[in-house]
Design an enzyme around this catalytic site. Structure first.
Site, PDB file in Angstrom:
ATOM      1  N   ASP A  30       0.848  -1.196   0.000  1.00 21.12           N
ATOM      2  CA  ASP A  30       0.000   0.000   0.000  1.00 21.12           C
ATOM      3  C   ASP A  30       0.882   1.243   0.000  1.00 21.12           C
ATOM      4  OD1 ASP A  30      -3.217   0.492   0.943  1.00 21.12           O
ATOM      5  OD2 ASP A  30      -1.831   2.189   1.105  1.00 21.12           O
ATOM      6  N   ASN A  86     -12.813  -3.454   2.549  1.00 22.43           N
ATOM      7  CA  ASN A  86     -13.725  -2.328   2.688  1.00 22.43           C
ATOM      8  C   ASN A  86     -14.664  -2.337   1.481  1.00 22.43           C
ATOM      9  OD1 ASN A  86     -12.418  -1.364   5.029  1.00 22.43           O
ATOM     10  ND2 ASN A  86     -10.881  -0.313   3.788  1.00 22.43           N
ATOM     11  N   HIS A  99     -10.177  -5.381  -3.403  1.00 23.16           N
ATOM     12  CA  HIS A  99      -8.845  -5.604  -2.825  1.00 23.16           C
ATOM     13  C   HIS A  99      -8.977  -6.012  -1.370  1.00 23.16           C
ATOM     14  CE1 HIS A  99      -9.920  -1.357  -2.504  1.00 23.16           C
ATOM     15  NE2 HIS A  99      -9.287  -1.335  -1.343  1.00 23.16           N
TER      16      HIS A  99
HETATM   17  P1  AMP Z   1      -9.727   1.252   0.318  1.00 22.32           P
HETATM   18  O1  AMP Z   1      -9.883   2.533   1.084  1.00 22.32           O
HETATM   19  O2  AMP Z   1     -10.143   0.047   1.093  1.00 22.32           O
HETATM   20  O3  AMP Z   1     -10.414   1.339  -1.036  1.00 22.32           O
HETATM   21  O4  AMP Z   1      -8.186   1.060   0.072  1.00 22.32           O
HETATM   22  C1  AMP Z   1      -7.509   1.604  -1.011  1.00 22.32           C
HETATM   23  C2  AMP Z   1      -6.049   1.584  -0.656  1.00 22.32           C
HETATM   24  O5  AMP Z   1      -5.311   1.788  -1.831  1.00 22.32           O
HETATM   25  C3  AMP Z   1      -5.622   2.668   0.339  1.00 22.32           C
HETATM   26  O6  AMP Z   1      -5.068   2.051   1.498  1.00 22.32           O
HETATM   27  C4  AMP Z   1      -4.603   3.468  -0.433  1.00 22.32           C
HETATM   28  O7  AMP Z   1      -3.528   3.913   0.362  1.00 22.32           O
HETATM   29  C5  AMP Z   1      -4.143   2.470  -1.484  1.00 22.32           C
HETATM   30  N1  AMP Z   1      -3.592   3.035  -2.702  1.00 22.32           N
HETATM   31  C6  AMP Z   1      -4.096   4.048  -3.437  1.00 22.32           C
HETATM   32  N2  AMP Z   1      -3.340   4.252  -4.527  1.00 22.32           N
HETATM   33  C7  AMP Z   1      -2.328   3.343  -4.480  1.00 22.32           C
HETATM   34  C8  AMP Z   1      -1.213   3.044  -5.321  1.00 22.32           C
HETATM   35  N3  AMP Z   1      -0.971   3.725  -6.457  1.00 22.32           N
HETATM   36  N4  AMP Z   1      -0.389   2.051  -4.947  1.00 22.32           N
HETATM   37  C9  AMP Z   1      -0.599   1.352  -3.804  1.00 22.32           C
HETATM   38  N5  AMP Z   1      -1.649   1.587  -2.986  1.00 22.32           N
HETATM   39  C10 AMP Z   1      -2.498   2.570  -3.309  1.00 22.32           C
END
Ligand code: AMP
Length: 113
Positions: A30, A86, A99
């Site tokens: 992440d 989530n 995810h």
């Molecule tokens: P959610 O809030 O459950 O949809 O989680 C999305 C996650 O994606 C968050 O923890 C973000 O920090 C992560 N995220 C967003 N963009 C990226 C990226 N380019 N690479 C890795 N993680 C990301």
């Protein structure tokens, strides 16, 4: 999906720190970790979220959980870890591609916020 962030990572169009990959699943760190280990496990095929999965996707959902377990083992999370999905607005989902979060390296709190 062309405009999906995680599809673009799967396609290699955006960088990611990959930790696991097989034919159907990719796992990468992440970008804003909330624990010492914070890895996202995603299906390579686009699904908007858990709610978009059908009964026919059960094998894929199993593979995602199996990949989460493999990641946790590879990351040395012998003391335990948390796997989070989530879903939707109330679930706090911010990226519209299914995810699993694998969180570890510290004791988790319950209940979550
Ligand atoms: P959610 O809030 O459950 O949809 O989680 C999305 C996650 O994606 C968050 O923890 C973000 O920090 C992560 N995220 C967003 N963009 C990226 C990226 N380019 N690479 C890795 N993680 C990301």
């Amino acid at each position: 999906m062309a405009d999906c962030l995680f599809c673009r990572i799967v396609a290699g169009e955006l960088p990611a720190r990959k930790v696991y990959e097989d034919e159907e699943v990719l796992a990468f760190r992440d970008i804003q970790p909330v624990a010492p280990v914070h890895v996202l496990v995603v299906p390579k095929r686009h699904l908007d979220g858990l709610a978009a999965a059908g009964a026919e996707d059960a094998p894929l959902l199993g593979r995602l959980l199996d990949a989460a377990r493999r990641v946790a083992e590879a990351e040395g999370l012998a003391e335990g870890y948390r796997v989070v999905v989530n879903q939707g607005r109330h679930g706090g989902q911010s990226v519209g591609h299914l995810h699993l979060h694998v969180l570890g390296g510290r004791a988790m709190q319950w209940p979550p916020g």
